[in-house]
Design an enzyme around this catalytic site. Structure first.
Site, mmCIF file in Angstrom:
data_model
loop_
_atom_site.group_PDB
_atom_site.id
_atom_site.type_symbol
_atom_site.label_atom_id
_atom_site.label_comp_id
_atom_site.label_asym_id
_atom_site.label_seq_id
_atom_site.Cartn_x
_atom_site.Cartn_y
_atom_site.Cartn_z
ATOM 1 C CG HIS A 306 59.285 9.670 -84.724
ATOM 2 N ND1 HIS A 306 58.132 9.702 -83.290
ATOM 3 C CD2 HIS A 306 60.496 8.919 -84.086
ATOM 4 C CE1 HIS A 306 59.246 9.765 -81.867
ATOM 5 N NE2 HIS A 306 60.470 10.203 -82.142
ATOM 6 C CG ASP A 363 66.702 4.241 -83.513
ATOM 7 O OD1 ASP A 363 65.728 3.762 -83.293
ATOM 8 O OD2 ASP A 363 67.674 4.194 -82.704
HETATM 9 C C1 SDX Z 1 62.291 5.097 -81.421
HETATM 10 O O1 SDX Z 1 58.594 7.441 -78.983
HETATM 11 C C2 SDX Z 1 59.611 7.534 -79.631
HETATM 12 O O2 SDX Z 1 59.970 9.222 -79.344
HETATM 13 C C3 SDX Z 1 60.776 6.743 -79.953
HETATM 14 C C4 SDX Z 1 62.033 6.883 -79.754
HETATM 15 C C5 SDX Z 1 63.120 7.610 -79.178
HETATM 16 O O3 SDX Z 1 63.579 8.806 -78.728
HETATM 17 O O4 SDX Z 1 62.348 7.490 -77.459
HETATM 18 O O5 SDX Z 1 62.206 8.209 -80.675
HETATM 19 C C6 SDX Z 1 62.992 5.702 -80.488
HETATM 20 O O6 SDX Z 1 61.759 4.257 -81.065
HETATM 21 C C7 SDX Z 1 62.309 5.283 -82.763
HETATM 22 C C8 SDX Z 1 61.815 4.280 -84.259
HETATM 23 C C9 SDX Z 1 62.387 3.456 -83.870
HETATM 24 N N1 SDX Z 1 61.549 2.162 -84.381
HETATM 25 C C10 SDX Z 1 61.522 1.857 -86.395
HETATM 26 O O7 SDX Z 1 62.036 1.989 -86.840
HETATM 27 C C11 SDX Z 1 61.289 0.727 -85.934
HETATM 28 C C12 SDX Z 1 60.297 0.997 -87.785
HETATM 29 N N2 SDX Z 1 59.194 2.143 -87.811
HETATM 30 C C13 SDX Z 1 58.421 1.715 -87.823
HETATM 31 O O8 SDX Z 1 57.580 0.245 -86.783
HETATM 32 C C14 SDX Z 1 57.081 2.932 -87.068
HETATM 33 O O9 SDX Z 1 57.120 3.508 -88.092
HETATM 34 C C15 SDX Z 1 57.741 3.207 -85.640
HETATM 35 C C16 SDX Z 1 56.786 1.759 -84.557
HETATM 36 C C17 SDX Z 1 58.680 3.453 -84.949
HETATM 37 C C18 SDX Z 1 56.105 4.568 -85.582
HETATM 38 O O10 SDX Z 1 55.005 2.718 -85.273
HETATM 39 P P1 SDX Z 1 53.291 4.291 -85.343
HETATM 40 O O11 SDX Z 1 53.405 5.599 -85.369
HETATM 41 O O12 SDX Z 1 52.696 3.424 -84.790
HETATM 42 O O13 SDX Z 1 53.046 3.940 -87.332
HETATM 43 P P2 SDX Z 1 52.233 2.579 -87.542
HETATM 44 O O14 SDX Z 1 52.534 1.081 -87.413
HETATM 45 O O15 SDX Z 1 50.710 3.298 -87.267
HETATM 46 O O16 SDX Z 1 52.425 2.808 -89.210
HETATM 47 C C19 SDX Z 1 51.324 4.608 -90.000
HETATM 48 C C20 SDX Z 1 51.559 3.759 -91.081
HETATM 49 C C21 SDX Z 1 51.473 2.571 -91.384
HETATM 50 O O17 SDX Z 1 50.924 1.998 -93.118
HETATM 51 P P3 SDX Z 1 48.758 2.460 -93.227
HETATM 52 O O18 SDX Z 1 48.630 0.597 -92.086
HETATM 53 O O19 SDX Z 1 48.342 3.464 -92.680
HETATM 54 O O20 SDX Z 1 48.902 1.590 -94.882
HETATM 55 O O21 SDX Z 1 53.180 3.780 -91.819
HETATM 56 C C22 SDX Z 1 53.130 2.265 -91.758
HETATM 57 C C23 SDX Z 1 52.725 1.760 -91.276
HETATM 58 O O22 SDX Z 1 52.855 0.141 -91.669
HETATM 59 N N3 SDX Z 1 54.909 2.138 -91.238
HETATM 60 C C24 SDX Z 1 56.061 1.570 -92.190
HETATM 61 C C25 SDX Z 1 57.058 2.284 -91.345
HETATM 62 N N4 SDX Z 1 56.082 3.390 -90.185
HETATM 63 C C26 SDX Z 1 55.295 3.183 -90.102
HETATM 64 N N5 SDX Z 1 56.306 1.305 -93.669
HETATM 65 C C27 SDX Z 1 57.665 0.586 -93.777
HETATM 66 N N6 SDX Z 1 58.161 0.965 -92.898
HETATM 67 C C28 SDX Z 1 58.470 1.820 -92.240
HETATM 68 N N7 SDX Z 1 59.785 1.786 -90.966
#
Ligand code: SDX
Length: 427
Positions: A306, A363
């Site tokens: 998140h 989710d």
């Molecule tokens: C919602 O914003 C809100 O409030 C949203 C929400 C709401 O109520 O409105 O809470 C609802 O959208 C919840 C999120 C639902 N999405 C998912 O579950 C999709 C999977 N999650 C990711 O795509 C991710 O965690 C996000 C999109 C939710 C957040 O992404 P960020 O904050 O941009 O973080 P990032 O992509 O920069 O990740 C940081 C690191 C990265 O690794 P490094 O480059 O540092 O090595 O964490 C890794 C990412 O690759 N990472 C994951 C991951 N989420 C982040 N790796 C594997 N699986 C994941 N789910």
């Protein structure tokens, strides 16, 4: 007032510091460009606040979420979805007469114009209900042209809000019925908001349908938990679209489209597809965790991570408990719930997830709860939109009440510098 100092090319500038009621601090850069010629750059707005807001407070480190100061744990346990909607939109819990007027008006506006039924005839059978929802909400502004006025009276705004909260549940339920080729069920004014939605979703004209109170209570809870989440992607989209004085319906339609993405509200559907894949391939959760960690693989563990919560998502905790109790009360079990719990356990003990603070988000379990109450997978993100609707409306209303300017970010141009046109013969 506290100031932040910024030194650029031997020039020192002072910028005001803003502090919120929960102690959050921000540097106000409103005058940065006019005073320094510089702008800031923050792809994805990870460190950028777009507005002051009094609607929702969340603390990502503490896993805290409050709507207008009330903890969601209390609201989920004691309130109703429409009462929470009123709280988010108008800022205070309603008195009995206020709630009575709000609920009655919404109940009486659940019908949609008969001509809107024709829209459903035009969609392909397997049309994703989020596409239907986005277009029909936008279409509402054509049936209620007064909603397009940039200067609506408070009564016109209140009526537009009540119409939207009422009609989205009907539009959503009918999109499901249409996807099955089943006859649509008209809303019943004798039913509560949640009971009415379940009726329109599951009742058939050939038999009487009794709403299960356990299911209705679970729906009420999950809608409350989705009701707002401050400046997330879709709420920011609603604010952005609404800042041009487009109608509320147009702004909400834009928010539905933003929510649809798999990184945002579309994740709940992807979680179930991921859990189903694990089950179909023999239940090997370690393989899925490994895949999520593999940088050469674009796969992400859906429902994990998140932007703000760097600790557990309080909503996920409540939904997980509620899923357990609903499945028990309904005497059913879902193998995907067991797989989800195993996946959570393995991931939360894995260095990759721990060092990146990746926890289950709203989710991760919501899809299993939707399945428990009979909602089909392709409707999961529509359920998220139904729940988030009051939050989007509250954000739109706050932006208008604050007379905020049209949103128009700047950029840093990295393209070609000036060059002369070359005729096609000389290219
Ligand atoms: C919602 O914003 C809100 O409030 C949203 C929400 C709401 O109520 O409105 O809470 C609802 O959208 C919840 C999120 C639902 N999405 C998912 O579950 C999709 C999977 N999650 C990711 O795509 C991710 O965690 C996000 C999109 C939710 C957040 O992404 P960020 O904050 O941009 O973080 P990032 O992509 O920069 O990740 C940081 C690191 C990265 O690794 P490094 O480059 O540092 O090595 O964490 C890794 C990412 O690759 N990472 C994951 C991951 N989420 C982040 N790796 C594997 N699986 C994941 N789910």
């Amino acid at each position: 007032m506290t100031k932040a100092t910024l030194k650029i090319e031997n020039q020192v500038y002072e910028l005001p510091v803003v502090e919120g009621t929960e102690g959050e601090k921000a540097i106000d850069i409103t005058k940065l460009r006019s005073e320094t010629g510089y702008i800031t750059l923050d792809s994805g707005y990870k460190s950028t606040g777009s507005t002051r807001s009094a609607i929702t407070f969340l603390n990502g480190e503490e896993g805290m979420l409050r709507y207008r100061g009330y903890p969601i744990e209390q609201l989920a346990k004691k309130s109703t979805f429409l009462e929470v909607a009123y709280l988010l939109i108008y800022g205070e819990l309603p008195t009995e007469p206020e709630l009575e007027e709000f609920v009655t008006k919404i109940t009486r506006h659940t019908l949609i114009h008969e001509d809107m039924k024709k829209f459903y005839e035009g969609y392909p059978a397997k049309a994703h209900p989020m596409g239907i929802l986005a277009s029909l909400i936008g279409a509402l502004s054509t049936f209620y042209p007064e909603s397009q006025k940039s200067e609506m009276t408070p009564d016109e705004i209140d009526l537009t809000i009540r119409r939207l909260l009422a009609k989205v549940s009907t539009i959503a339920a009918w999109s499901y019925k249409k996807s099955l080729g089943f006859p649509i069920m008209y809303p019943q004014n004798r039913l509560s908001f949640c009971d009415n939605f379940l009726y329109m979703l599951f009742a058939q004209p050939t038999e009487t349908y009794e709403v299960n109170p356990v299911v209705s209570d679970a729906l009420n809870k999950i809608l409350i938990l989705h009701a707002d989440h401050e400046q997330n992607c879709s709420s920011s989209t609603v604010r952005m679209a609404g800042s041009s004085q487009a109608s509320l319906y147009a702004a909400i339609s834009a928010g539905v489209c933003a929510l649809w993405g798999p990184l945002h509200g579309g994740a709940n559907q992807k979680v179930i597809e991921m859990l189903q894949q694990i089950k179909d391939e023999g239940g090997d959760v370690d393989k899925m965790v490994k895949k999520a960690k593999d940088k050469s693989d674009e796969f992400r563990m859906m429902g994990f991570g998140h932007r703000v919560y760097k600790n557990f998502d309080p909503r996920a905790e409540i939904i997980k408990k509620s899923t357990d109790s609903v499945l028990k009360e309904l005497g059913s079990n879902d193998p995907l719930l067991d797989i989800a719990k195993q996946l959570e356990e393995v991931a939360l003990s894995d260095e990759y997830f721990i060092e990146r603070n990746l926890y289950p988000n709203v989710d991760f379990y919501s899809g299993i709860l939707y399945r428990a109450i009979g909602i089909p997978t392709e409707m999961f993100t529509v359920m998220f939109a139904l729940g988030r609707l009051p939050g989007w409306i509250a954000q739109w209303k706050e932006m208008r009440d604050d007379n905020q300017p049209i949103s128009r970010p700047r950029q840093v141009y990295i393209g070609e510098t000036t060059r002369d046109y070359v005729s096609i013969e000389d290219r």
